[in-house]
Design a protein around this motif. Sequence first.
Motif, short mmCIF file in Angstrom:
data_model
loop_
_atom_site.label_atom_id
_atom_site.label_comp_id
_atom_site.label_asym_id
_atom_site.label_seq_id
_atom_site.Cartn_x
_atom_site.Cartn_y
_atom_site.Cartn_z
N VAL A 98 0.78 -1.21 -0.07
CA VAL A 98 0.00 0.03 -0.14
C VAL A 98 0.81 1.19 -0.14
CG1 VAL A 98 -1.73 1.34 1.27
CG2 VAL A 98 -1.81 -1.05 0.96
N GLU A 99 2.05 1.23 0.84
CA GLU A 99 2.78 2.48 0.99
C GLU A 99 3.40 2.79 -0.72
OE1 GLU A 99 5.11 0.68 3.63
OE2 GLU A 99 6.29 -0.77 2.37
N TYR A 100 3.88 1.92 -1.11
CA TYR A 100 4.13 1.96 -2.58
C TYR A 100 3.23 2.58 -3.74
CZ TYR A 100 5.35 0.52 -7.37
OH TYR A 100 5.64 0.69 -8.92
N TRP A 101 2.00 2.22 -3.55
CA TRP A 101 0.68 2.59 -4.54
C TRP A 101 0.43 3.91 -4.00
CZ3 TRP A 101 1.03 -0.16 -8.40
CH2 TRP A 101 1.29 -1.57 -8.21
N MET A 102 0.54 4.28 -2.50
CA MET A 102 0.15 5.69 -2.13
C MET A 102 0.85 6.57 -2.72
SD MET A 102 -1.20 5.05 1.73
CE MET A 102 -1.66 6.71 2.04
N MET A 103 2.43 6.38 -2.44
CA MET A 103 3.34 7.44 -3.11
C MET A 103 3.29 7.55 -4.50
SD MET A 103 7.76 6.94 -2.52
CE MET A 103 8.48 8.67 -2.78
N MET A 184 1.69 1.84 7.50
CA MET A 184 2.22 0.74 8.31
C MET A 184 1.30 -0.44 8.18
SD MET A 184 3.33 2.50 11.73
CE MET A 184 4.39 4.27 11.81
N THR A 185 1.28 -0.97 7.12
CA THR A 185 0.28 -2.22 6.93
C THR A 185 0.96 -3.62 7.36
OG1 THR A 185 1.14 -2.60 4.73
CG2 THR A 185 -0.67 -1.15 4.92
N HIS A 186 2.26 -3.57 7.55
CA HIS A 186 2.82 -4.73 8.31
C HIS A 186 2.79 -4.56 9.81
CE1 HIS A 186 5.33 -8.18 9.49
NE2 HIS A 186 5.19 -8.53 8.30
N ASN A 198 2.46 7.52 17.83
CA ASN A 198 1.20 7.29 18.26
C ASN A 198 0.28 8.25 17.75
OD1 ASN A 198 2.40 5.16 19.60
ND2 ASN A 198 2.15 5.73 21.68
N ASP A 199 0.54 9.62 17.80
CA ASP A 199 -0.52 10.61 17.31
C ASP A 199 -0.74 10.80 15.96
OD1 ASP A 199 -0.87 11.11 20.30
OD2 ASP A 199 0.99 12.66 20.23
N THR A 200 -0.01 10.07 15.26
CA THR A 200 -0.06 9.99 13.48
C THR A 200 -1.08 9.33 13.18
OG1 THR A 200 1.50 8.43 13.00
CG2 THR A 200 2.50 10.62 13.65
N ILE A 201 -1.52 9.68 11.88
CA ILE A 201 -2.32 8.84 11.16
C ILE A 201 -1.75 7.91 10.51
CG2 ILE A 201 -4.09 8.87 9.36
CD1 ILE A 201 -4.31 11.87 9.92
N GLN A 202 -2.09 6.56 10.82
CA GLN A 202 -1.38 5.50 10.44
C GLN A 202 -2.45 4.64 9.52
OE1 GLN A 202 -0.19 2.95 13.98
NE2 GLN A 202 0.48 5.11 15.05
N VAL A 203 -1.85 4.18 8.26
CA VAL A 203 -2.52 3.28 7.54
C VAL A 203 -2.19 1.67 7.77
CG1 VAL A 203 -3.09 2.65 5.09
CG2 VAL A 203 -2.44 5.19 5.82
N LYS A 219 -8.52 7.62 14.88
CA LYS A 219 -7.56 8.42 13.93
C LYS A 219 -6.55 7.67 12.82
CE LYS A 219 -3.38 7.35 16.68
NZ LYS A 219 -2.77 6.67 15.50
N ASP A 220 -6.93 6.43 12.77
CA ASP A 220 -6.24 5.54 11.80
C ASP A 220 -7.24 5.16 10.75
OD1 ASP A 220 -3.92 5.91 13.24
OD2 ASP A 220 -4.16 4.36 14.47
N VAL A 221 -6.58 4.84 9.55
CA VAL A 221 -7.18 4.33 8.37
C VAL A 221 -7.05 2.94 8.13
CG1 VAL A 221 -7.52 4.53 6.01
CG2 VAL A 221 -7.00 6.53 7.52
N VAL A 222 -7.94 1.83 8.06
CA VAL A 222 -7.70 0.64 7.71
C VAL A 222 -8.04 0.16 6.22
CG1 VAL A 222 -8.75 -1.85 8.10
CG2 VAL A 222 -8.69 -0.01 9.73
N SER A 223 -6.63 -0.22 5.53
CA SER A 223 -6.80 -0.52 4.19
C SER A 223 -6.85 -1.98 4.11
CB SER A 223 -5.45 0.01 3.48
OG SER A 223 -4.40 -0.59 3.92
N PRO A 224 -7.08 -2.45 2.93
CA PRO A 224 -7.33 -3.86 2.73
C PRO A 224 -5.78 -4.27 2.25
CG PRO A 224 -8.32 -2.78 0.87
CD PRO A 224 -8.09 -1.75 1.82
#
Length: 303
Positions: A98-103, A184-186, A198-203, A219-224
């Motif tokens: 996901v990190e690759y595709w987002m960037m 941070m999907t792993h 801890n305070d950041t928005i984590q995927v 605060k966080d986003v859940v991605s498949p």
Amino acid sequence: MYEKVVLTFIFVFLLIISYSIFMGTLDIRSYFFPHLKSPTLEPAPCSPDPPLRVYMYDLPRRFNVEMITHRTASESPVTVKDWPPWPDNWGLKKQHSVEYWMMGSLLHEGEDGESREAVRVFDPEFADAFFVPFFSSLSFNSHGHTMTDPATEIDRQLQVDVMEFLTKSKYWQRSRGRDHIFPMTHPNAFRFLRNQVNDTIQVVVDFGRYPKGMSNLNKDVVSPYVHVVDSFTDDEPEDPYEARSTLLFFRGRTFRKDEGIVRAKLTKILSGYSDVHYERSVATGENIKAETRHHLVAFLMPL
């Protein structure tokens, strides 16, 4: 066939309603009695929301694509002109890409007239959010998956370096990172310095290995997971749905974190149907190759 479609739809519908009521986001009255809504509460017609304006930090390539290309480390950020393709033979690593595709999405500006949910801005003063292009999941898979020293040293040092870079930014200091996005999907991504973000928005893909103070739905986003098996595309053009003999296909872990409540419930509901394939298995490179060869995938559920 159609009875099973209805059954599946009802189950998913009830699951969504239960979740929405629990989260306090569902107005039952407005859903089932739309004509009883007060006229004074009707929102005025408005134009579509503008896209999210995202500032992406210019990090050296060792924090991202250098883990893919394995070329000599460069301090210059990657550009759309030298953006590398995702390797075809990387198997399980793809599920945390996901990190690759987002960037890549932020680097590519898109075609003229294309509607986008997020656009890159180059002036941080106009940004709604800040994207940190550190491939923390790929870093763990490449440098620290054994979780034993000294093999993990590169992964740890990258985390130290990116935090040193960010803490010098006035935009990080302004919000303490609350408007900064970390993919941070792993579940072991960024494991050495996780308490500093801890305070950041984590995927993320789930909250199984972290306390609620670190990762939560507030605060966080859940991605498949990104699918690692090629999608079935060889359908009959005239009637692609009737041509398929499988209504639903799943092969993976049926018992996971928190005793796998959702998957265990689905196992009971979906068992016994001839056109539903729901099998307990483990995601290995060999299993992925087998699924790709047979082209059986009709629908994949990464719950």
